[in-house]
Design a protein around this motif. Structure first.
Motif, mmCIF file in Angstrom:
data_model
loop_
_atom_site.group_PDB
_atom_site.id
_atom_site.type_symbol
_atom_site.label_atom_id
_atom_site.label_comp_id
_atom_site.label_asym_id
_atom_site.label_seq_id
_atom_site.Cartn_x
_atom_site.Cartn_y
_atom_site.Cartn_z
ATOM 1 N N ASP A 71 27.898 34.233 41.058
ATOM 2 C CA ASP A 71 28.168 34.392 39.630
ATOM 3 C C ASP A 71 28.250 35.857 39.219
ATOM 4 N N GLU A 74 31.035 36.855 36.641
ATOM 5 C CA GLU A 74 30.764 36.349 35.285
ATOM 6 C C GLU A 74 29.623 37.126 34.633
ATOM 7 N N VAL A 75 28.565 37.379 35.394
ATOM 8 C CA VAL A 75 27.418 38.116 34.865
ATOM 9 C C VAL A 75 27.843 39.537 34.490
ATOM 10 N N ILE A 120 21.750 33.227 33.775
ATOM 11 C CA ILE A 120 22.587 32.790 34.893
ATOM 12 C C ILE A 120 21.963 33.236 36.209
ATOM 13 N N ARG A 124 20.108 30.900 39.079
ATOM 14 C CA ARG A 124 20.604 30.893 40.453
ATOM 15 C C ARG A 124 19.449 31.127 41.435
#
Length: 172
Positions: A71, A74-75, A120, A124
């Motif tokens: 991710d 996106e992060v 996020i 994870r």
């Protein structure tokens, strides 16, 4: 003006010029070192989540890094958007008329974006921890929960374990 006065004036001028050049060069050297030190403090190295993987076996470390990279784009986008929102909010301080409510609202929006990005990453890590053995999970928990007491060395953080101190006492 006599020859003697001209010679003295020449040496005084030479001394002042050497002093000025030395001051400029010294200022540049000190400025460069200060800049490097400041960068070291600002960007200390990999994030704590990344460092925590060092407590895991090599195969698990790579799996952990893959999970975090999943991710990352996106992060990163969310954190960049949050930074932009924060800069815009701070720029509103100079607006006329000044609206403190709008600045606070925009800062809160930037904080919410940062929290979303953090959620996020943390989610994870929790998902990854569910796939570990109890011992590996305990070591990861110890690495993630300890205070950030790392020292800087050449722009790189050295973990306590690298300095001969265990990250966490072994479970009984």
């Amino acid at each position: 003006m006599s020859q003697r006065h001209l010679t003295i004036a020449l040496f005084v001028s030479l001394a002042l010029n050497l002093f000025a050049v030395g001051a400029i060069v010294g200022g540049l050297v000190v400025g460069a070192r200060f800049s490097q030190h400041r960068q070291t403090l600002i960007r200390p190295g990999p994030p704590p989540f990344w460092d925590a993987a060092q407590t895991l076996p090599a195969a698990q470390q790579e799996a952990f890094h893959r999970a975090l990279r999943g991710d990352a784009l996106e992060v990163r986008r969310k954190l960049m958007a949050a930074g932009e929102a924060r800069r815009e909010a701070w720029s509103e301080l100079g607006a006329d008329p000044f609206d403190p409510t709008a600045v606070r609202r925009d800062l809160a929006r930037a904080q919410a974006m940062e929290m979303e990005a953090r959620s996020i990453v943390e989610g994870r890590v929790v998902d990854f921890a569910g796939e570990l053995s109890a011992e590996e999970r305990d070591r990861l928990a110890g690495a993630l929960s300890r205070p950030a007491t790392r020292r800087m060395h050449g722009g790189r953080r050295e973990a306590d374990e690298e300095r001969g101190r265990p990250l966490r006492e072994p479970a009984p």
